[in-house]
Design a protein around this motif. Structure first.
Motif, PDB file in Angstrom:
ATOM      1  N   UNK A   1       0.834  -1.207   0.000  1.00  0.00           N
ATOM      2  CA  UNK A   1       0.000   0.000   0.000  1.00  0.00           C
ATOM      3  C   UNK A   1       0.865   1.252   0.000  1.00  0.00           C
ATOM      4  N   UNK A   2       0.512   2.179  -0.875  1.00  0.00           N
ATOM      5  CA  UNK A   2       1.077   3.527  -0.864  1.00  0.00           C
ATOM      6  C   UNK A   2      -0.089   4.465  -0.580  1.00  0.00           C
ATOM      7  N   UNK A   3      -0.085   5.100   0.589  1.00  0.00           N
ATOM      8  CA  UNK A   3      -1.237   5.903   1.013  1.00  0.00           C
ATOM      9  C   UNK A   3      -0.835   7.343   1.290  1.00  0.00           C
ATOM     10  N   UNK A   4      -1.625   8.251   0.726  1.00  0.00           N
ATOM     11  CA  UNK A   4      -1.468   9.669   1.061  1.00  0.00           C
ATOM     12  C   UNK A   4      -2.730  10.120   1.772  1.00  0.00           C
ATOM     13  N   UNK A   5      -2.566  10.584   2.966  1.00  0.00           N
ATOM     14  CA  UNK A   5      -3.681  11.143   3.731  1.00  0.00           C
ATOM     15  C   UNK A   5      -3.127  12.239   4.608  1.00  0.00           C
ATOM     16  N   UNK A   6      -3.916  13.249   4.823  1.00  0.00           N
ATOM     17  CA  UNK A   6      -3.399  14.416   5.526  1.00  0.00           C
ATOM     18  C   UNK A   6      -3.075  14.111   6.983  1.00  0.00           C
ATOM     19  N   UNK A   7      -2.272  14.983   7.567  1.00  0.00           N
ATOM     20  CA  UNK A   7      -1.857  14.853   8.958  1.00  0.00           C
ATOM     21  C   UNK A   7      -3.074  14.823   9.874  1.00  0.00           C
ATOM     22  N   UNK A   8      -3.061  13.910  10.852  1.00  0.00           N
ATOM     23  CA  UNK A   8      -4.161  13.811  11.796  1.00  0.00           C
ATOM     24  C   UNK A   8      -5.311  12.959  11.318  1.00  0.00           C
ATOM     25  N   UNK A   9      -5.116  12.217  10.211  1.00  0.00           N
ATOM     26  CA  UNK A   9      -6.213  11.412   9.653  1.00  0.00           C
ATOM     27  C   UNK A   9      -6.205   9.975  10.152  1.00  0.00           C
ATOM     28  N   UNK A  10      -5.228   9.609  11.002  1.00  0.00           N
ATOM     29  CA  UNK A  10      -5.199   8.260  11.563  1.00  0.00           C
ATOM     30  C   UNK A  10      -4.342   7.284  10.792  1.00  0.00           C
ATOM     31  N   UNK A  11      -3.264   7.775  10.171  1.00  0.00           N
ATOM     32  CA  UNK A  11      -2.395   6.897   9.356  1.00  0.00           C
ATOM     33  C   UNK A  11      -1.675   5.853  10.212  1.00  0.00           C
ATOM     34  N   UNK A  12      -1.267   6.243  11.441  1.00  0.00           N
ATOM     35  CA  UNK A  12      -0.521   5.295  12.286  1.00  0.00           C
ATOM     36  C   UNK A  12      -1.345   4.049  12.571  1.00  0.00           C
ATOM     37  N   UNK A  13      -2.596   4.237  12.980  1.00  0.00           N
ATOM     38  CA  UNK A  13      -3.467   3.084  13.264  1.00  0.00           C
ATOM     39  C   UNK A  13      -3.801   2.322  11.989  1.00  0.00           C
ATOM     40  N   UNK A  14      -3.801   3.003  10.839  1.00  0.00           N
ATOM     41  CA  UNK A  14      -4.140   2.350   9.573  1.00  0.00           C
ATOM     42  C   UNK A  14      -3.147   1.247   9.215  1.00  0.00           C
ATOM     43  N   UNK A  15      -1.884   1.380   9.655  1.00  0.00           N
ATOM     44  CA  UNK A  15      -0.935   0.280   9.426  1.00  0.00           C
ATOM     45  C   UNK A  15      -0.708  -0.552  10.685  1.00  0.00           C
ATOM     46  N   UNK A  16      -0.843   0.063  11.869  1.00  0.00           N
ATOM     47  CA  UNK A  16      -0.584  -0.667  13.117  1.00  0.00           C
ATOM     48  C   UNK A  16      -1.600  -1.785  13.344  1.00  0.00           C
ATOM     49  N   UNK A  17      -2.865  -1.524  13.051  1.00  0.00           N
ATOM     50  CA  UNK A  17      -3.905  -2.541  13.269  1.00  0.00           C
ATOM     51  C   UNK A  17      -3.678  -3.781  12.408  1.00  0.00           C
ATOM     52  N   UNK A  18      -3.477  -3.654  11.073  1.00  0.00           N
ATOM     53  CA  UNK A  18      -3.217  -4.869  10.286  1.00  0.00           C
ATOM     54  C   UNK A  18      -1.911  -5.579  10.643  1.00  0.00           C
TER      55      UNK A  18
ATOM     56  N   UNK B   1       1.261  23.425   9.748  1.00  0.00           N
ATOM     57  CA  UNK B   1      -0.141  23.778   9.950  1.00  0.00           C
ATOM     58  C   UNK B   1      -0.979  22.535  10.256  1.00  0.00           C
ATOM     59  N   UNK B   2      -0.506  21.369   9.796  1.00  0.00           N
ATOM     60  CA  UNK B   2      -1.205  20.115  10.071  1.00  0.00           C
ATOM     61  C   UNK B   2      -1.184  19.702  11.523  1.00  0.00           C
ATOM     62  N   UNK B   3      -0.457  20.436  12.377  1.00  0.00           N
ATOM     63  CA  UNK B   3      -0.462  20.142  13.820  1.00  0.00           C
ATOM     64  C   UNK B   3      -1.775  20.566  14.474  1.00  0.00           C
ATOM     65  N   UNK B   4      -2.528  21.471  13.827  1.00  0.00           N
ATOM     66  CA  UNK B   4      -3.822  21.876  14.355  1.00  0.00           C
ATOM     67  C   UNK B   4      -4.925  21.359  13.432  1.00  0.00           C
ATOM     68  N   UNK B   5      -6.187  21.512  13.862  1.00  0.00           N
ATOM     69  CA  UNK B   5      -7.352  21.034  13.098  1.00  0.00           C
ATOM     70  C   UNK B   5      -7.223  19.541  12.795  1.00  0.00           C
ATOM     71  N   UNK B   6      -6.783  18.775  13.784  1.00  0.00           N
ATOM     72  CA  UNK B   6      -6.647  17.325  13.604  1.00  0.00           C
ATOM     73  C   UNK B   6      -7.970  16.641  13.891  1.00  0.00           C
TER      74      UNK B   6
ATOM     75  N   UNK C   1       9.944  18.184  14.506  1.00  0.00           N
ATOM     76  CA  UNK C   1       8.799  18.645  15.280  1.00  0.00           C
ATOM     77  C   UNK C   1       7.560  18.760  14.410  1.00  0.00           C
ATOM     78  N   UNK C   2       7.690  19.419  13.250  1.00  0.00           N
ATOM     79  CA  UNK C   2       6.485  19.668  12.470  1.00  0.00           C
ATOM     80  C   UNK C   2       5.953  18.400  11.840  1.00  0.00           C
ATOM     81  N   UNK C   3       6.767  17.345  11.782  1.00  0.00           N
ATOM     82  CA  UNK C   3       6.349  16.123  11.113  1.00  0.00           C
ATOM     83  C   UNK C   3       6.159  14.987  12.110  1.00  0.00           C
ATOM     84  N   UNK C   4       4.934  14.454  12.154  1.00  0.00           N
ATOM     85  CA  UNK C   4       4.708  13.207  12.874  1.00  0.00           C
ATOM     86  C   UNK C   4       4.429  13.320  14.351  1.00  0.00           C
ATOM     87  N   UNK C   5       4.970  14.319  15.059  1.00  0.00           N
ATOM     88  CA  UNK C   5       4.789  14.381  16.502  1.00  0.00           C
ATOM     89  C   UNK C   5       3.326  14.701  16.822  1.00  0.00           C
ATOM     90  N   UNK C   6       2.769  13.987  17.797  1.00  0.00           N
ATOM     91  CA  UNK C   6       1.357  14.108  18.105  1.00  0.00           C
ATOM     92  C   UNK C   6       1.126  15.138  19.207  1.00  0.00           C
TER      93      UNK C   6
END
Length: 555
Positions: A46-63, A372-377, A344-349
């Protein structure tokens, strides 16, 4: 009629995994999770593009967890089955936390190890000798363990995830990643997760994926204006400090705020400047250990303080095309030791961030998106405000062009603020800026490092054996980074612009009740009285000087 969303319990997940998902309060999957999890469970790349805060970590962690639990049904030897590559240590810790939350009911069956955070490779050897099911780490750290034979993957690896894939090459991991691939088996399932599809992601796709399913789930890389409001204000250097002071002190910016600056020295300068006015802020310093940085993030998330000042130095550095001579010069000068794997701007929750303020505008579009993806998650609203100097107008145009697309309406709207109304604050601003000298900034950084030494667990034993060194460190002269002027903390009523007096209340109702206003305008408050409630100056009576006999001296 749109098809109904696939729910977690309809994906064939293990009951223990479903219980953990319920504990996390996830009532239904996000779009990326709904699309990616079933495909991953089918064994597809899978190659997935989804914006910051959309739940990408769980999308691979669960499977990943589900496949490990399924494989444990057969009698197999304990081995490393999944590898998660991350660009930064902060993201490594975040992934480990998420994995451990999801395996809370099956922690004996699925063990997770994060090897990105500690400095010593030898100290991590015992962890890897136990062969955890999932290993999380940066490419350089994983390669170091592979070369030291602490980690063996060529015979057992089944899944590999690359999180924040567009950042790996820009952080200088290209060579490490290519060398790492030599240690992997020929067949394994791969996931590439990214917020943008850059040239680096395309290069990784060619290296790692075999006939992948490509998921482009959002047309826009940031939420729309109903969720995220983006503003710009044109101001030069001195006006930036004046404006940030006014916005924070008059409480025009409220809630948790993440501020980005272009360099570490500037972050300390801004912190010391705000401290002049009694505005507490914390610097996320790349020179501090990973444990300290993660502790700062945790305290921010728990509400201990509302303002973090940060840099995203790696993405800034990568975008600047410096000549070989300049690079050589900087090496000769011997720059400060920054953590190569800091981000900091990338990945940190950062949780519940209401505002992102670009005190210094980012140098490329990708950096703007991730800041800017750090807000409006998730479904939370957010605001982004960028200060723009005349030298940054071209960068602003690039960001607007990238975000607007075919739309005629600009995404970044001008912030309606009349600078002439806050001219009365300028002298205070200049007064504070004079106190924040280069020496003050340097001493503030030294003070923070000194505090880290005192709190270090690794040095605890050393200080027990060498108490004199501890005493010298503790009784070193106190550092006063900047002279604090108490009068700057309060805002006189006459300085507040007329248009803002309805918004700003400089005196709380409690303080107003304590104070009594006389017609002459002099404030008399209760703390001026002594314990007995008498004024000693009024109760004092002069009875005349007495002579040696005790009689009053007529003279």
């Amino acid at each position: 009629m749109a098809a109904e969303m696939l729910q977690f319990h309809e994906m064939g997940l293990d009951d223990r995994l479903l219980k953990a998902v319920a504990d996390l309060g996830w009532s239904q999957p996000t779009l990326i999770q709904e699309k990616a999890i079933p495909l991953a469970l089918e064994g597809k790349d899978i190659l997935a593009r989804a914006r910051t805060g959309s739940g990408k970590t769980a999308a691979y962690a669960i499977p990943v967890i589900q496949r490990i639990l399924a494989s444990k049904q057969c009698v197999r030897e304990q081995d490393v089955r999944a590898l998660v590559l991350v660009p930064t240590k902060e993201l490594g810790q975040q992934v480990q936390i998420m994995m451990r939350q999801l395996t809370s009911y099956c922690s004996r069956d699925v063990r997770v190890a994060d090897i990105s955070g500690k400095a010593d490779v030898s100290t991590q050897r015992p962890i890897l000798m136990e062969k955890p099911d999932v290993v999380v780490g940066t490419p350089s750290r994983v390669l170091a363990h592979l070369n030291a034979q602490n980690l063996v993957l060529h015979s057992c690896l089944e899944m590999m995830v690359v999180d924040e894939a567009d950042l790996l090459f820009s952080f200088g991991f290209e060579a490490d990643l290519k060398n790492l691939l030599c240690h992997l088996p020929k067949i394994y399932q791969s996931f590439l997760m990214s917020a943008t599809f850059s040239e680096e992601v395309q290069a990784l796709k060619e290296l790692l994926l075999h006939n992948p399913v490509i998921l482009k789930l959002q047309g826009s890389q940031l939420p729309d204006s109903s969720q995220l409001q983006q503003y710009t204000i044109k101001c030069e250097e001195e006006d930036k400090f004046l404006l940030i002071y006014t916005l924070l002190k008059l409480q025009l910016v409220r809630g948790k705020t993440l501020m980005f600056v272009g360099a570490m020295d500037r972050s300390y300068r801004l912190k010391l400047f705000l401290e002049q006015f009694g505005i507490p802020a914390c610097v996320l310093n790349s020179e501090l250990p990973i444990q300290s940085r993660c502790h700062i993030i945790t305290q921010f998330n728990q509400g201990f303080y509302d303002i973090i000042i940060a840099t995203d130095e790696q993405s800034l550095a990568s975008s600047q095309t410096t000549s070989g001579k300049k690079k050589k010069k900087s090496k000769e000068k011997g720059g400060k030791a920054k953590d190569k794997e800091y981000g900091v701007s990338r990945g940190v929750d950062f949780q519940s961030v209401s505002n992102v303020i670009n005190f210094d505008f980012p140098t490329n579009v990708e950096s703007y998106i991730h800041r800017v993806g750090r807000t409006a998650r998730a479904d939370n609203p957010g605001t982004a405000l960028s200060f723009i100097s005349h030298t940054e107008m071209d960068l602003l145009s690039q960001v607007e062009e990238a975000l607007s697309g075919d739309s005629a309406d600009p995404v970044l709207k001008p912030y309606e603020f009349k600078m002439d109304e806050i001219e009365g604050f300028r002298y205070r601003c200049r007064d504070a800026m004079r106190a924040v000298t280069k020496q003050a900034v340097r001493e503030a950084r030294l003070k923070e490092i000194k505090q880290e030494l005192l709190n270090s667990e690794k040095l605890k034993t050393y200080f027990e054996d060498n108490p004199r060194d501890l005493q010298l460190l503790r009784h070193d002269k106190d550092l006063h980074p900047a002279v604090i002027k108490p009068h700057l903390k309060n805002i006189p009523d006459y300085l507040i612009p007329e248009t803002l007096k309805g918004v700003v209340n400089p005196l709380s109702s409690k303080r107003r009740r304590r104070m009594k206003f006389k017609p002459g305008g002099v404030v008399q408050s209760s703390f001026k009285k002594n314990v007995r409630g008498k004024n000693p100056l009024k109760s004092f009576r002069y009875t005349g000087r007495k002579d040696k006999t005790g009689k009053a001296d007529p003279s």
